[in-house]
Design an enzyme around this catalytic site. Sequence first.
Site, PDB file in Angstrom:
ATOM      1  N   ARG A 118       0.844  -1.193   0.000  1.00 18.28           N
ATOM      2  CA  ARG A 118       0.000   0.000   0.000  1.00 18.28           C
ATOM      3  C   ARG A 118       0.878   1.242   0.000  1.00 18.28           C
ATOM      4  NH1 ARG A 118      -1.665   0.647   4.456  1.00 18.28           N
ATOM      5  NH2 ARG A 118      -1.012  -1.284   5.448  1.00 18.28           N
ATOM      6  N   TYR A 140      -1.730  -3.321  -6.885  1.00 13.49           N
ATOM      7  CA  TYR A 140      -1.406  -4.094  -5.681  1.00 13.49           C
ATOM      8  C   TYR A 140      -2.547  -4.129  -4.649  1.00 13.49           C
ATOM      9  CZ  TYR A 140       0.072  -5.616  -1.246  1.00 13.49           C
ATOM     10  OH  TYR A 140       0.080  -6.299  -0.073  1.00 13.49           O
ATOM     11  N   LYS A 162      -9.422  -2.379   2.475  1.00 10.38           N
ATOM     12  CA  LYS A 162      -9.068  -1.249   3.322  1.00 10.38           C
ATOM     13  C   LYS A 162      -9.891  -0.013   2.956  1.00 10.38           C
ATOM     14  CE  LYS A 162      -6.643  -3.759   5.769  1.00 10.38           C
ATOM     15  NZ  LYS A 162      -5.377  -4.313   5.745  1.00 10.38           N
ATOM     16  N   HIS A 182      -9.776  -2.716  12.191  1.00 18.37           N
ATOM     17  CA  HIS A 182      -8.720  -3.543  11.595  1.00 18.37           C
ATOM     18  C   HIS A 182      -8.408  -4.669  12.586  1.00 18.37           C
ATOM     19  CE1 HIS A 182      -4.385  -3.527   9.678  1.00 18.37           C
ATOM     20  NE2 HIS A 182      -5.167  -4.446   9.135  1.00 18.37           N
ATOM     21  N   SER A 217      -0.579  -3.756  10.367  1.00 19.94           N
ATOM     22  CA  SER A 217      -0.292  -4.631   9.240  1.00 19.94           C
ATOM     23  C   SER A 217       0.984  -5.436   9.495  1.00 19.94           C
ATOM     24  CB  SER A 217      -0.128  -3.798   7.974  1.00 19.94           C
ATOM     25  OG  SER A 217      -1.312  -3.071   7.759  1.00 19.94           O
ATOM     26  N   CYS A 249       1.602  -7.730  11.678  1.00 19.20           N
ATOM     27  CA  CYS A 249       1.942  -7.907  13.092  1.00 19.20           C
ATOM     28  C   CYS A 249       1.237  -9.106  13.710  1.00 19.20           C
ATOM     29  CB  CYS A 249       1.646  -6.644  13.877  1.00 19.20           C
ATOM     30  SG  CYS A 249       2.782  -5.309  13.485  1.00 19.20           S
ATOM     31  N   ASP A 285      -8.693  -9.992   9.432  1.00 18.31           N
ATOM     32  CA  ASP A 285      -8.216  -8.636   9.128  1.00 18.31           C
ATOM     33  C   ASP A 285      -9.195  -7.526   9.501  1.00 18.31           C
ATOM     34  OD1 ASP A 285      -5.942  -7.201   7.990  1.00 18.31           O
ATOM     35  OD2 ASP A 285      -7.270  -6.630   6.348  1.00 18.31           O
ATOM     36  N   ARG A 321       1.943 -12.172  -0.974  1.00 16.38           N
ATOM     37  CA  ARG A 321       0.654 -12.499  -0.337  1.00 16.38           C
ATOM     38  C   ARG A 321      -0.008 -13.714  -0.969  1.00 16.38           C
ATOM     39  NH1 ARG A 321      -1.324  -8.931   4.035  1.00 16.38           N
ATOM     40  NH2 ARG A 321       0.368  -7.447   4.181  1.00 16.38           N
TER      41      ARG A 321
HETATM   42  P1  GTP Z   1      -1.752  -7.872   7.458  1.00 17.58           P
HETATM   43  O1  GTP Z   1      -2.296  -8.893   6.530  1.00 17.58           O
HETATM   44  O2  GTP Z   1      -0.725  -6.998   6.820  1.00 17.58           O
HETATM   45  O3  GTP Z   1      -2.811  -7.059   8.134  1.00 17.58           O
HETATM   46  O4  GTP Z   1      -0.859  -8.673   8.564  1.00 17.58           O
HETATM   47  P2  GTP Z   1      -1.256  -9.574   9.827  1.00 17.58           P
HETATM   48  O5  GTP Z   1      -1.452  -8.693  11.008  1.00 17.58           O
HETATM   49  O6  GTP Z   1      -2.340 -10.508   9.477  1.00 17.58           O
HETATM   50  O7  GTP Z   1       0.125 -10.370  10.088  1.00 17.58           O
HETATM   51  P3  GTP Z   1       0.497 -11.923   9.880  1.00 17.58           P
HETATM   52  O8  GTP Z   1      -0.277 -12.828  10.772  1.00 17.58           O
HETATM   53  O9  GTP Z   1       0.468 -12.218   8.443  1.00 17.58           O
HETATM   54  O10 GTP Z   1       2.001 -11.938  10.404  1.00 17.58           O
HETATM   55  C1  GTP Z   1       2.994 -11.110   9.858  1.00 17.58           C
HETATM   56  C2  GTP Z   1       4.364 -11.593  10.214  1.00 17.58           C
HETATM   57  O11 GTP Z   1       4.509 -11.703  11.634  1.00 17.58           O
HETATM   58  C3  GTP Z   1       4.694 -12.972   9.655  1.00 17.58           C
HETATM   59  O12 GTP Z   1       5.999 -12.955   9.158  1.00 17.58           O
HETATM   60  C4  GTP Z   1       4.572 -13.892  10.843  1.00 17.58           C
HETATM   61  O13 GTP Z   1       5.406 -15.011  10.714  1.00 17.58           O
HETATM   62  C5  GTP Z   1       4.978 -12.985  12.001  1.00 17.58           C
HETATM   63  N1  GTP Z   1       4.291 -13.379  13.256  1.00 17.58           N
HETATM   64  C6  GTP Z   1       2.968 -13.621  13.417  1.00 17.58           C
HETATM   65  N2  GTP Z   1       2.683 -14.000  14.685  1.00 17.58           N
HETATM   66  C7  GTP Z   1       3.863 -13.985  15.351  1.00 17.58           C
HETATM   67  C8  GTP Z   1       4.225 -14.291  16.711  1.00 17.58           C
HETATM   68  O14 GTP Z   1       3.407 -14.633  17.561  1.00 17.58           O
HETATM   69  N3  GTP Z   1       5.548 -14.152  17.026  1.00 17.58           N
HETATM   70  C9  GTP Z   1       6.481 -13.770  16.103  1.00 17.58           C
HETATM   71  N4  GTP Z   1       7.750 -13.673  16.498  1.00 17.58           N
HETATM   72  N5  GTP Z   1       6.175 -13.488  14.811  1.00 17.58           N
HETATM   73  C10 GTP Z   1       4.884 -13.590  14.444  1.00 17.58           C
HETATM   74  C1  SPV Z   2      -2.544  -4.687   5.413  1.00 22.23           C
HETATM   75  O1  SPV Z   2      -1.570  -4.082   4.940  1.00 22.23           O
HETATM   76  O2  SPV Z   2      -3.025  -4.422   6.542  1.00 22.23           O
HETATM   77  C2  SPV Z   2      -3.160  -5.783   4.652  1.00 22.23           C
HETATM   78  C3  SPV Z   2      -2.732  -5.965   3.263  1.00 22.23           C
HETATM   79  O3  SPV Z   2      -4.030  -6.463   5.147  1.00 22.23           O
HETATM   80  S1  SPV Z   2      -3.505  -4.821   2.211  1.00 22.23           S
HETATM   81  O4  SPV Z   2      -4.730  -5.436   1.696  1.00 22.23           O
HETATM   82  O5  SPV Z   2      -2.583  -4.526   1.141  1.00 22.23           O
HETATM   83  O6  SPV Z   2      -3.860  -3.624   2.942  1.00 22.23           O
HETATM   84 MN    MN Z   3      -4.410  -5.884   7.349  1.00 24.56          MN
END
Ligand code: GTP
Ligand code: SPV
Ligand code: MN
Length: 601
Positions: free
Chosen positions: A72, A200, A209, A229, A251, A253, A280, A378
């Site tokens: 984004r 993207y 979003k 979110h 995002s 996290c 999400d 993704r």
């Molecule tokens: P968006 O789709 O961008 O909103 O991201 P999200 O909040 O859904 O994050 P996601 O679960 O995809 O995790 C993002 C990154 O954080 C990945 O590389 C995971 O491996 C890492 N991660 C997730 N949970 C943990 C955790 O509990 N501990 C650690 N160390 N890393 C984590």
């Molecule tokens: C985020 O960045 O929080 C996502 C991916 O979930 S996007 O759809 O690109 O915003």
């Molecule tokens: Mn997100």
Amino acid sequence: MTAMSENKKLNDWINEMAAMCQPDKIVWIDGSDEQRNQLRAEAVATGELIELNQKKLPGCYLHRTAQNDVARTEHLTYICTSKKEDAGPTNNWLSPPDGYQRAAEIFKGSMKGRTMYVIPFSLGPVGSVFSKIGVELTDSIYVVLNMLIMVRCGKQVLDKLGTEGDFTKCLHGKAERDIEKRLILHFPEDNTIWSVGSGYGGNVLLSKKCMALRLGSYLARQESWLAEHMLILGVEHPSGLIEYLAAAFPSACGKTNLAMLVPPEGLTRKGYRIWTVGDDIAWMRIDTDGGLWAVNPEAGFFGVVPGTNSTTNPNAVATIRKNTIFTNVVLTKGKTVWWEGADGDPPESGIDWRGNEWHPAMRDENGKPVPGAHPNSRFTTPISQCPSHTFRMDHHHGVPISAVIFGGRRAHLAPLVYQSYSWQHGVFMGATMASERTAAQYGKQGEVRRDPMAMLPFCGYNTADYFRHWLQMGQEMTRPPKVFHVNWFRMDETGEFLWPGFGDNLRVLEWILDRCRGEAEAVASPIGYVPTPSSLDLTGLDLSGAVVDELLRVDYDSWFQEVEGIKEFFAKFGDRLPHALEDEVNSLHRRLTTYQSAANG
Ligand code: GTP
Ligand code: SPV
Ligand code: MN
């Protein structure tokens, strides 16, 4: 074209947009398998999608975006309201006439030689009181195929819309995909989104979003609900009781990972079962019981690929085996996909996300490994394929939320978990959240930024008014959820994570739910209730007492500094900041002083 709808407003708008963009033809998306298959074949023929090994990965495709179009672009994202103050100090602003004019210049004639697709979609179960209808016009088959996974699309939505129904007008055009000619514009006063010049994810899947959060949050304040979110997950006890949590993390996290959690071995004796409702976005309303109920408006996951493997997220691995679109990962010789942190060894060689020959030993000019997959690569995949998905996703009234959780990446400051003293204090905790920047957005990686409720890039109006709305929602609930803050990312001096994370996060969720029922121990601290070390079930974990103490430690000096950072952040909002939040920062400061002088004897 033959219009599929007799909704005059819809047809007039499509004609008007087509007159500007000048597509060769217009195609309505009906949601049928035949049409989907046809579009897939067309995208493969043009090279927009690469068909993967259909024996190993049935229904799976790979897409590569332009190299400058991989996340984004928040600096090109605007809220266009008549008054600048209504967008607030944390959003980019353009006046609506200015926004329309600038984008129209890029849109004009940009679909010549292309097809404009009309995608009617519902956010939320079709016909639920929670739900809203949107229609996205786009010249990208990739967008269409993603939308077919991400949201409920097609004829059923048009039937619901009828001849008089209202909808969010979403226009997307790839144009030249030039970052200099890219704009992502929101017109909340017109219920309209215009996005041009990108291909993207979050910039172009306008249901996500742009509509579910930016316009959603604007509508939510007007109509007294919350668009957040947040992931939503259910924890089922062996008795059959299911309790639901909603959690806001910025995002990349950990939302997707937490939403699909698999209980760690040490806790399996307790017989918990986890249900994934959403990863999400949560739309939440106060029900007649005075509590907060949530639906996931989406139907698919748009998840971060790197790091996804059978240890970190076995449910995701199972989900993405079929009917999945991969964006910006490695293509192997056998037409399968690979990414950093995948199961097994890397392939000897492959084609990287840029489309170049790649092998795992490649190093850049600084001697660092060259990643084959983009860090923000993704997967787009249907929730229904997730082993932990629940049929309650489709319940029109949603699921009841026991606890709201905020969290971010804080290498040093925030303890593993703590609980707010009240709803108001919880709103303060969310409002002052901060996190280190990740690859999900452009900008300096790792820098700590304030990201209130993980909504900094997604709040469609003045964030000070958004805080006021959260406080008001607390007034309206007789049974508000309890509020918590978590941090899975605390590090030791060597930069290693102190907490194992992933499945083991259930240990923290267990403490949270026990607290909601008044059953777990905690100690009061300046920042909120913190677990006593023995109140967390750490069975089977090899963590020393010293590490547990460090995970739960509240470092007063660092928090005094944090108070200064919070005051600086709040100052941005001037008079518009609710007094209650000023009271909270002062109370935090007072508690720190009291506890510190007690500790110093
Ligand atoms: P968006 O789709 O961008 O909103 O991201 P999200 O909040 O859904 O994050 P996601 O679960 O995809 O995790 C993002 C990154 O954080 C990945 O590389 C995971 O491996 C890492 N991660 C997730 N949970 C943990 C955790 O509990 N501990 C650690 N160390 N890393 C984590
Ligand atoms: C985020 O960045 O929080 C996502 C991916 O979930 S996007 O759809 O690109 O915003
Ligand atoms: Mn997100």
